[in-house]
Design a protein around this motif. Structure first.
Motif, PDB file in Angstrom:
ATOM      1  N   THR A 443      43.354  27.264  32.333  1.00 31.42           N
ATOM      2  CA  THR A 443      43.290  28.665  31.891  1.00 31.42           C
ATOM      3  C   THR A 443      42.109  29.378  32.530  1.00 31.42           C
ATOM      4  OG1 THR A 443      44.344  28.145  29.768  1.00 31.42           O
ATOM      5  CG2 THR A 443      43.045  30.173  29.880  1.00 31.42           C
ATOM      6  N   ASP A 444      40.951  28.718  32.545  1.00 35.04           N
ATOM      7  CA  ASP A 444      39.741  29.325  33.112  1.00 35.04           C
ATOM      8  C   ASP A 444      39.894  29.594  34.609  1.00 35.04           C
ATOM      9  OD1 ASP A 444      38.623  29.174  30.606  1.00 35.04           O
ATOM     10  OD2 ASP A 444      37.487  27.328  31.015  1.00 35.04           O
ATOM     11  N   ILE A 445      40.448  28.629  35.343  1.00 36.19           N
ATOM     12  CA  ILE A 445      40.588  28.776  36.800  1.00 36.19           C
ATOM     13  C   ILE A 445      41.589  29.880  37.138  1.00 36.19           C
ATOM     14  CG2 ILE A 445      41.354  27.622  38.921  1.00 36.19           C
ATOM     15  CD1 ILE A 445      40.319  24.975  37.652  1.00 36.19           C
ATOM     16  N   LEU A 446      42.728  29.870  36.469  1.00 33.34           N
ATOM     17  CA  LEU A 446      43.737  30.893  36.740  1.00 33.34           C
ATOM     18  C   LEU A 446      43.240  32.277  36.321  1.00 33.34           C
ATOM     19  CD1 LEU A 446      46.986  29.021  35.608  1.00 33.34           C
ATOM     20  CD2 LEU A 446      46.229  29.476  37.948  1.00 33.34           C
ATOM     21  N   GLY A 447      42.517  32.345  35.191  1.00 34.25           N
ATOM     22  CA  GLY A 447      41.971  33.623  34.743  1.00 34.25           C
ATOM     23  C   GLY A 447      40.998  34.208  35.735  1.00 34.25           C
ATOM     24  N   SER A 448      40.188  33.341  36.352  1.00 33.11           N
ATOM     25  CA  SER A 448      39.235  33.803  37.362  1.00 33.11           C
ATOM     26  C   SER A 448      39.950  34.401  38.564  1.00 33.11           C
ATOM     27  CB  SER A 448      38.352  32.624  37.804  1.00 33.11           C
ATOM     28  OG  SER A 448      37.496  33.013  38.855  1.00 33.11           O
ATOM     29  N   GLN A 449      41.062  33.782  38.973  1.00 36.92           N
ATOM     30  CA  GLN A 449      41.832  34.300  40.105  1.00 36.92           C
ATOM     31  C   GLN A 449      42.525  35.608  39.754  1.00 36.92           C
ATOM     32  OE1 GLN A 449      42.047  33.223  43.326  1.00 36.92           O
ATOM     33  NE2 GLN A 449      40.374  31.854  42.727  1.00 36.92           N
ATOM     34  N   LEU A 450      43.026  35.706  38.528  1.00 34.52           N
ATOM     35  CA  LEU A 450      43.669  36.945  38.094  1.00 34.52           C
ATOM     36  C   LEU A 450      42.707  38.120  38.154  1.00 34.52           C
ATOM     37  CD1 LEU A 450      45.797  35.917  34.971  1.00 34.52           C
ATOM     38  CD2 LEU A 450      46.658  37.017  37.045  1.00 34.52           C
ATOM     39  N   PHE A 451      41.468  37.867  37.799  1.00 37.23           N
ATOM     40  CA  PHE A 451      40.467  38.927  37.774  1.00 37.23           C
ATOM     41  C   PHE A 451      40.216  39.476  39.181  1.00 37.23           C
ATOM     42  CE2 PHE A 451      36.083  40.542  37.740  1.00 37.23           C
ATOM     43  CZ  PHE A 451      36.175  41.453  36.703  1.00 37.23           C
ATOM     44  N   GLN A 452      40.349  38.598  40.201  1.00 35.32           N
ATOM     45  CA  GLN A 452      40.034  39.003  41.575  1.00 35.32           C
ATOM     46  C   GLN A 452      41.194  39.713  42.265  1.00 35.32           C
ATOM     47  OE1 GLN A 452      38.168  35.873  44.016  1.00 35.32           O
ATOM     48  NE2 GLN A 452      37.795  34.744  42.135  1.00 35.32           N
ATOM     49  N   THR A 453      42.409  39.419  41.860  1.00 32.49           N
ATOM     50  CA  THR A 453      43.562  39.951  42.578  1.00 32.49           C
ATOM     51  C   THR A 453      43.970  41.317  42.055  1.00 32.49           C
ATOM     52  OG1 THR A 453      45.743  39.388  43.420  1.00 32.49           O
ATOM     53  CG2 THR A 453      45.343  38.927  41.104  1.00 32.49           C
ATOM     54  N   ILE A 454      45.031  41.887  42.647  1.00 33.15           N
ATOM     55  CA  ILE A 454      45.599  43.165  42.213  1.00 33.15           C
ATOM     56  C   ILE A 454      46.909  42.845  41.523  1.00 33.15           C
ATOM     57  CG2 ILE A 454      46.479  45.404  42.961  1.00 33.15           C
ATOM     58  CD1 ILE A 454      44.701  45.087  45.472  1.00 33.15           C
ATOM     59  N   SER A 455      47.004  43.183  40.260  1.00 35.54           N
ATOM     60  CA  SER A 455      48.199  42.860  39.487  1.00 35.54           C
ATOM     61  C   SER A 455      49.132  44.063  39.417  1.00 35.54           C
ATOM     62  CB  SER A 455      47.814  42.450  38.065  1.00 35.54           C
ATOM     63  OG  SER A 455      46.841  41.431  38.078  1.00 35.54           O
ATOM     64  N   PHE A 456      50.427  43.786  39.250  1.00 36.18           N
ATOM     65  CA  PHE A 456      51.346  44.877  38.918  1.00 36.18           C
ATOM     66  C   PHE A 456      52.111  44.477  37.674  1.00 36.18           C
ATOM     67  CE2 PHE A 456      52.589  42.716  42.849  1.00 36.18           C
ATOM     68  CZ  PHE A 456      53.802  42.104  42.546  1.00 36.18           C
ATOM     69  N   TYR A 457      52.225  45.445  36.764  1.00 33.23           N
ATOM     70  CA  TYR A 457      52.668  45.133  35.406  1.00 33.23           C
ATOM     71  C   TYR A 457      54.121  45.541  35.130  1.00 33.23           C
ATOM     72  CZ  TYR A 457      47.591  45.069  35.098  1.00 33.23           C
ATOM     73  OH  TYR A 457      46.262  44.813  35.334  1.00 33.23           O
ATOM     74  N   ASP A 458      54.646  46.470  35.930  1.00 32.35           N
ATOM     75  CA  ASP A 458      56.002  46.929  35.644  1.00 32.35           C
ATOM     76  C   ASP A 458      57.040  45.864  35.977  1.00 32.35           C
ATOM     77  OD1 ASP A 458      55.317  47.320  38.364  1.00 32.35           O
ATOM     78  OD2 ASP A 458      57.092  48.584  38.600  1.00 32.35           O
ATOM     79  N   SER A 459      56.719  44.978  36.915  1.00 32.73           N
ATOM     80  CA  SER A 459      57.577  43.816  37.186  1.00 32.73           C
ATOM     81  C   SER A 459      56.699  42.577  37.077  1.00 32.73           C
ATOM     82  CB  SER A 459      58.222  43.921  38.570  1.00 32.73           C
ATOM     83  OG  SER A 459      57.239  44.137  39.562  1.00 32.73           O
ATOM     84  N   ALA A 460      56.085  42.448  35.904  1.00 35.66           N
ATOM     85  CA  ALA A 460      55.039  41.448  35.698  1.00 35.66           C
ATOM     86  C   ALA A 460      55.545  40.023  35.889  1.00 35.66           C
ATOM     87  CB  ALA A 460      54.434  41.608  34.298  1.00 35.66           C
ATOM     88  N   GLU A 461      56.798  39.765  35.521  1.00 33.56           N
ATOM     89  CA  GLU A 461      57.301  38.401  35.659  1.00 33.56           C
ATOM     90  C   GLU A 461      57.339  37.992  37.129  1.00 33.56           C
ATOM     91  OE1 GLU A 461      61.081  35.698  34.141  1.00 33.56           O
ATOM     92  OE2 GLU A 461      60.715  37.672  33.272  1.00 33.56           O
ATOM     93  N   ASN A 462      57.772  38.905  37.992  1.00 36.97           N
ATOM     94  CA  ASN A 462      57.768  38.615  39.428  1.00 36.97           C
ATOM     95  C   ASN A 462      56.351  38.355  39.925  1.00 36.97           C
ATOM     96  OD1 ASN A 462      60.505  38.820  39.806  1.00 36.97           O
ATOM     97  ND2 ASN A 462      60.446  41.003  40.304  1.00 36.97           N
ATOM     98  N   PHE A 463      55.424  39.221  39.488  1.00 36.50           N
ATOM     99  CA  PHE A 463      54.047  39.057  39.935  1.00 36.50           C
ATOM    100  C   PHE A 463      53.474  37.724  39.464  1.00 36.50           C
ATOM    101  CE2 PHE A 463      49.582  39.199  38.660  1.00 36.50           C
ATOM    102  CZ  PHE A 463      49.001  39.286  39.917  1.00 36.50           C
ATOM    103  N   CYS A 464      53.632  37.429  38.185  1.00 39.45           N
ATOM    104  CA  CYS A 464      53.030  36.211  37.627  1.00 39.45           C
ATOM    105  C   CYS A 464      53.630  34.952  38.252  1.00 39.45           C
ATOM    106  CB  CYS A 464      53.220  36.186  36.105  1.00 39.45           C
ATOM    107  SG  CYS A 464      52.358  37.538  35.274  1.00 39.45           S
ATOM    108  N   HIS A 465      54.919  34.974  38.464  1.00 40.83           N
ATOM    109  CA  HIS A 465      55.573  33.828  39.080  1.00 40.83           C
ATOM    110  C   HIS A 465      55.076  33.637  40.513  1.00 40.83           C
ATOM    111  CE1 HIS A 465      58.853  31.141  40.337  1.00 40.83           C
ATOM    112  NE2 HIS A 465      58.987  30.899  39.037  1.00 40.83           N
ATOM    113  N   GLY A 466      54.989  34.764  41.263  1.00 36.76           N
ATOM    114  CA  GLY A 466      54.485  34.684  42.632  1.00 36.76           C
ATOM    115  C   GLY A 466      53.026  34.275  42.681  1.00 36.76           C
ATOM    116  N   PHE A 467      52.240  34.769  41.748  1.00 31.60           N
ATOM    117  CA  PHE A 467      50.829  34.433  41.659  1.00 31.60           C
ATOM    118  C   PHE A 467      50.645  32.926  41.457  1.00 31.60           C
ATOM    119  CE2 PHE A 467      47.448  33.505  38.543  1.00 31.60           C
ATOM    120  CZ  PHE A 467      46.315  33.909  39.240  1.00 31.60           C
ATOM    121  N   LEU A 468      51.366  32.361  40.484  1.00 32.26           N
ATOM    122  CA  LEU A 468      51.217  30.941  40.170  1.00 32.26           C
ATOM    123  C   LEU A 468      51.755  30.069  41.300  1.00 32.26           C
ATOM    124  CD1 LEU A 468      50.171  29.058  37.998  1.00 32.26           C
ATOM    125  CD2 LEU A 468      52.406  29.184  36.869  1.00 32.26           C
TER     126      LEU A 468
END
Length: 567
Positions: A443-468
């Motif tokens: 959780t800590d490692i992934l959270g740190s990466q999330l903070f650095q990247t640019i997220s998009f929320y309207d198609s959040a499932e696509n973003f999160c899946h691609g991110f992971l």
């Protein structure tokens, strides 16, 4: 039979003679004559009909020196709106020599090749008028004749090329007694390219001198129309050109002549029997506001209509992404600081951004301030105007992303940037935590990466899946399979050792509706893996050691859940 769709057709004569579907923009000719501008610069995004409009101007205004050819040009306009205008407008048909120059081909790796391509384009236009010149060469001085021939044959020195447009006008006036109309298409392509390739100073010096001789001190110029994507600084490229009239996407006049209006799109879709897909067409390719006129991206409308011809249920796609390098968006994302990343996320989430308008900028100014960069994105079509207001003697825009197509370009660019970014990272600690069942460390490692990247929320499932998937794919010791990419609709990821004796993992992904749901949704994701037996694929392959993780996301936060189960 229906008319063919004019995809990639930019020559007006070809458009009419080959019987393509043409959206009649010929009243632009009347508006241009009413404008009475000596030098007119129209700035619009790429692929919004600038080249075709200039070609239309050429066939309307050009005196070819051949009466038969002039009559053929006149016939191209039969039945079109301009022929219904007053005689004072139609009398302008075939009235002037026309020099038409496109600078699109100057997008090259270095100055020498870019200059050669511009020289070749100028030589081609000189050669096109060579018969007229040879027929009246006795009116020219020996020096003028020799320079004309040298340019036409590609043998002229650069100093002669810099004065070539002025020379052409001078020669045509001596031969025909008429001033020349100059049409220059995509004038800023060599400048944009030179900026990104590292020879901007050389190119801007050349373009400045070419324009000065043709547009500033040229007594044999009837009028000039220049098109481009950006209004590059008046001081740097149009020095001293006091008669320059600039019509940008902010101007309320002439706004319907670039792009398609909604009425034009509806008429076209009915003609091709595709009106049932209008709602999709609108949400994907509408959304631009030029002046007060709502317009659609014409390139994308034509491409989508083409796909609908073979399958009326065809999926829309971001066609416009393939029409340019999108270097400005790449540069924005690559250089984004924390504040800029938040602004991009806000725009991707459907929000607006207030920016002060700076129309006269150079490519060198792009990174001088955030305002400059947002202005570049606005004038190049990656943002559009929702509203405007006047404050403290300045114009401000409330800007947004125009439509789903452009939003998709941002999202795809962000994911490519993210994949390049994570390639430089060492995620050994993440895999150690996953092997150890340490959900909190993950959780800590992934959270740190999330903070650095640019997220998009309207198609959040696509973003999160691609991110992971992007992060997990960096290991040299494991293979990663995304079932979403396999097309079976499952939002889980499988990670496995190349050896069947090694470790394997199944990760389920959930997107939470609030931060309070993170832990609950992570547990649900694990339960779903077991309920739907997502491990069976790995077991069938022969893996014995299979662990299951649930990962839930809410904006910049995530939660990892691990439950060790037997059987």
């Amino acid at each position: 039979m229906r008319k063919a769709l004019p995809i990639g057709v930019e020559n007006f004569e070809d458009m009419v003679k080959s019987d393509y579907y043409y959206v009649d923009k010929t009243l632009f000719i009347k508006e241009l004559l009413d404008l009475k501008g000596k030098v007119n610069l129209f700035t619009r995004p790429r692929r919004f009909g600038k080249t075709l409009n200039l070609s239309m101007f050429r066939y309307f205004f050009e005196d070819t020196g051949d009466l038969t050819r002039n009559e053929q040009y006149r016939k191209l306009f039969q039945g079109m709106k301009i022929m219904e205008a007053k005689e004072s407008y139609t009398n302008q048909m075939g009235a002037y020599p026309v020099f038409e120059l496109t600078l699109k081909s100057a997008k090259q790796e270095d100055y020498d090749v870019a200059y050669y391509m511009i020289q070749t384009a100028i030589a081609t236009e000189f050669e096109r008028h060579r018969r007229v010149m040879e027929g009246g060469k006795e009116s020219l001085s020996l020096r003028e004749y020799e320079q004309y021939i040298a340019i036409a044959e590609g043998q002229a020195e650069e100093k002669v090329i810099r004065n070539s447009l002025q020379l052409f006008c001078q020669c045509m006036y001596k031969i025909t007694g008429k001033n020349t109309a100059i049409l220059i298409d995509e004038y800023d392509v060599p400048l944009e390219n030179a900026y990104f390739k590292g020879f901007y100073d050389e190119m801007i010096d050349f373009i400045r001198s070419l324009f000065e001789s043709a547009l500033k001190t040229n007594e044999h110029l009837q009028f000039a129309v220049i098109t481009g994507c950006l209004r590059v600084s008046k001081e740097s490229i149009f020095t001293g050109l006091n008669h320059l009239n600039i019509i940008s996407v902010l101007d309320k006049n002439y706004s319907e002549y670039f792009g398609f209006t909604e009425q034009e799109v509806l008429k076209m879709m009915k003609y091709y029997g595709a009106e049932s897909r209008f709602a999709t067409m609108k949400e994907w390719y509408d959304g631009y506001t030029f002046g007060n006129t709502e317009v659609y991206n014409p390139w994308s409308v034509l491409k989508f209509l083409y796909d609908l011809q073979s399958d009326v249920q065809a999926f829309p796609r971001p066609y416009w992404v393939n029409t340019s390098s999108n270097d400005i968006v790449k540069d924005l994302i690559g250089r984004a600081d924390r504040e800029t990343k938040m602004q991009i996320e806000m725009l991707l989430d459907g929000g607006t951004l207030d920016i002060q308008v700076h129309e006269e900028v150079t490519y060198e100014d792009m990174h001088g301030s955030g305002e400059n960069l947002w202005n570049f994105l606005y004038f190049t079509g990656y943002l559009t105007k929702e509203s405007e207001y006047f404050k403290e003697s300045s114009i401000f825009l409330r800007a947004r992303i125009p439509n789903i197509e452009v939003k998709t370009i941002y999202q795809n660019t962000i994911m490519r940037w993210f994949k390049e970014l994570v390639k430089k990272e060492d995620f050994h600690d993440l895999y150690q935590a996953m092997e150890a069942g340490d959900a909190q460390r993950m959780t800590d490692i992934l959270g740190s990466q999330l903070f650095q990247t640019i997220s998009f929320y309207d198609s959040a499932e696509n973003f999160c899946h691609g991110f992971l998937t992007g992060i997990l794919s960096q290991s040299e010791n494991y293979l990663v399979k995304s079932n979403r990419e396999s097309g079976n609709g499952r939002s889980d990821i499988m990670v496995k050792s190349p050896s069947l004796r090694g470790r394997s993992f199944v990760l389920g992904v959930k997107v939470s509706e609030s931060i309070d749901d993170l832990e609950k949704d992570a547990r649900k994701a694990v339960q779903q893996i077991y309920d739907k037996k997502y491990m069976e694929e790995l077991r069938t392959e022969g893996y014995k050691k299979i662990d299951c993780y649930g990962v839930s996301f809410y904006r910049k936060d995530c939660e990892v859940c691990f439950e060790k189960r037997i059987g």
